[in-house]
Design a protein around this motif. Structure first.
Motif, PDB file in Angstrom:
ATOM      1  N   ASN A   2       0.989  -1.258  -0.031  1.00  0.00           N
ATOM      2  CA  ASN A   2      -0.133  -0.054   0.042  1.00  0.00           C
ATOM      3  C   ASN A   2       0.894   1.349  -0.087  1.00  0.00           C
ATOM      4  O   ASN A   2       1.779   1.321   1.081  1.00  0.00           O
ATOM      5  CB  ASN A   2      -0.861   0.150   1.137  1.00  0.00           C
ATOM      6  N   TYR A   9       4.160   0.688   2.754  1.00  0.00           N
ATOM      7  CA  TYR A   9       3.630  -0.049   3.826  1.00  0.00           C
ATOM      8  C   TYR A   9       3.546  -1.606   3.303  1.00  0.00           C
ATOM      9  O   TYR A   9       2.978  -1.625   2.083  1.00  0.00           O
ATOM     10  CB  TYR A   9       2.515   0.298   4.526  1.00  0.00           C
ATOM     11  N   THR A  10       3.775  -2.630   3.960  1.00  0.00           N
ATOM     12  CA  THR A  10       3.561  -3.986   3.484  1.00  0.00           C
ATOM     13  C   THR A  10       2.943  -4.825   4.683  1.00  0.00           C
ATOM     14  O   THR A  10       3.079  -4.359   5.857  1.00  0.00           O
ATOM     15  CB  THR A  10       4.927  -4.509   3.064  1.00  0.00           C
ATOM     16  N   GLY A  11       2.395  -5.863   4.105  1.00  0.00           N
ATOM     17  CA  GLY A  11       1.742  -6.813   5.122  1.00  0.00           C
ATOM     18  C   GLY A  11       1.916  -8.106   4.370  1.00  0.00           C
ATOM     19  O   GLY A  11       1.742  -8.558   3.100  1.00  0.00           O
ATOM     20  N   SER A  12       2.322  -9.169   5.087  1.00  0.00           N
ATOM     21  CA  SER A  12       2.163 -10.603   4.658  1.00  0.00           C
ATOM     22  C   SER A  12       1.158 -11.365   4.882  1.00  0.00           C
ATOM     23  O   SER A  12       0.183 -11.234   5.757  1.00  0.00           O
ATOM     24  CB  SER A  12       3.595 -11.122   5.101  1.00  0.00           C
ATOM     25  N   ASP A  15       1.003 -12.393   8.546  1.00  0.00           N
ATOM     26  CA  ASP A  15       0.682 -11.317   9.670  1.00  0.00           C
ATOM     27  C   ASP A  15      -0.856 -11.569   9.874  1.00  0.00           C
ATOM     28  O   ASP A  15      -1.533 -11.916   9.177  1.00  0.00           O
ATOM     29  CB  ASP A  15       1.067 -10.155   9.266  1.00  0.00           C
ATOM     30  N   SER A  18      -5.072  -6.978   9.887  1.00  0.00           N
ATOM     31  CA  SER A  18      -4.858  -5.708   9.829  1.00  0.00           C
ATOM     32  C   SER A  18      -3.340  -5.197  10.089  1.00  0.00           C
ATOM     33  O   SER A  18      -3.439  -4.162  10.471  1.00  0.00           O
ATOM     34  CB  SER A  18      -5.945  -5.001  10.586  1.00  0.00           C
ATOM     35  N   MET A  19      -2.566  -6.066  10.033  1.00  0.00           N
ATOM     36  CA  MET A  19      -1.300  -5.734  10.563  1.00  0.00           C
ATOM     37  C   MET A  19      -0.504  -5.207   9.366  1.00  0.00           C
ATOM     38  O   MET A  19      -0.087  -6.033   8.498  1.00  0.00           O
ATOM     39  CB  MET A  19      -0.371  -6.828  11.261  1.00  0.00           C
ATOM     40  N   PHE A  20       0.005  -4.019   9.348  1.00  0.00           N
ATOM     41  CA  PHE A  20       0.775  -3.357   8.173  1.00  0.00           C
ATOM     42  C   PHE A  20       2.050  -2.686   8.751  1.00  0.00           C
ATOM     43  O   PHE A  20       1.883  -2.432  10.047  1.00  0.00           O
ATOM     44  CB  PHE A  20      -0.002  -2.315   7.316  1.00  0.00           C
ATOM     45  N   HIS A  21       3.153  -2.698   8.130  1.00  0.00           N
ATOM     46  CA  HIS A  21       4.319  -2.262   8.821  1.00  0.00           C
ATOM     47  C   HIS A  21       5.224  -1.511   7.694  1.00  0.00           C
ATOM     48  O   HIS A  21       4.833  -1.807   6.599  1.00  0.00           O
ATOM     49  CB  HIS A  21       5.063  -3.269   9.557  1.00  0.00           C
ATOM     50  N   THR A  22       5.833  -0.685   8.026  1.00  0.00           N
ATOM     51  CA  THR A  22       7.112  -0.022   7.047  1.00  0.00           C
ATOM     52  C   THR A  22       8.005  -0.940   6.569  1.00  0.00           C
ATOM     53  O   THR A  22       8.143  -2.005   7.295  1.00  0.00           O
ATOM     54  CB  THR A  22       7.689   1.242   7.877  1.00  0.00           C
TER      55      THR A  22
END
Length: 140
Positions: A2, A9-12, A15, A18-22
């Motif tokens: 995203n 930001y990415t999420g795998s 995860d 609703s867990m996104f991280h830089t």
């Protein structure tokens, strides 16, 4: 992946939904890893890395003058001045109020136009892309 406001930001799948991280950039590896790094040996490795990190560009969008003007006309100080003009128009100074309103709109238009010109000048300062040699797939 995203992208919003030039931050990625990415999420795998493993995860939480609703867990996104830089993005995590590989800057904390031992020095020996960087000394022995030979580049991307396969095109698949290069494609995977390009998908994660994206292209190395930063476009400078130039909004239309109407968007800049509408942004200027919705500022609180201009709205306060507009309210004052409406109050003056209720009194016998309506011709001064009309003149003031016209001058306010012209001033805000010049501010928006100067912002547009500044953005155009900023875009003109970008350097054109230059060819760069990279060691990929064990060749330059």
């Amino acid at each position: 992946i995203n992208e919003s406001s030039n931050s990625r930001y990415t999420g795998s799948a493993d995860d939480a939904p609703s867990m996104f991280h830089t993005l995590h950039f590989p800057i904390d590896l031992p020095l020996q890893f960087y000394a022995l790094w030979t580049g991307h040996c396969t095109t698949q490795s290069l494609a995977d890395t390009a998908e994660i990190y994206g292209n190395n560009n930063h476009p400078i969008p130039i909004p239309p003058i109407s968007a800049l003007l509408s942004h200027q006309l919705l500022q609180p100080f201009f709205l306060f001045q507009l309210l004052c003009v409406m109050l003056w128009s209720l009194d016998e100074y309506w011709y001064y109020a009309i003149f003031t309103l016209v001058m306010l709109v012209i001033f805000e238009w010049t501010v928006a136009f100067n912002r547009l010109k500044s953005l155009q000048r900023l875009r003109e300062t970008l350097r054109p892309p230059v060819p760069l040699w990279a060691f990929r797939s064990e060749r330059w």
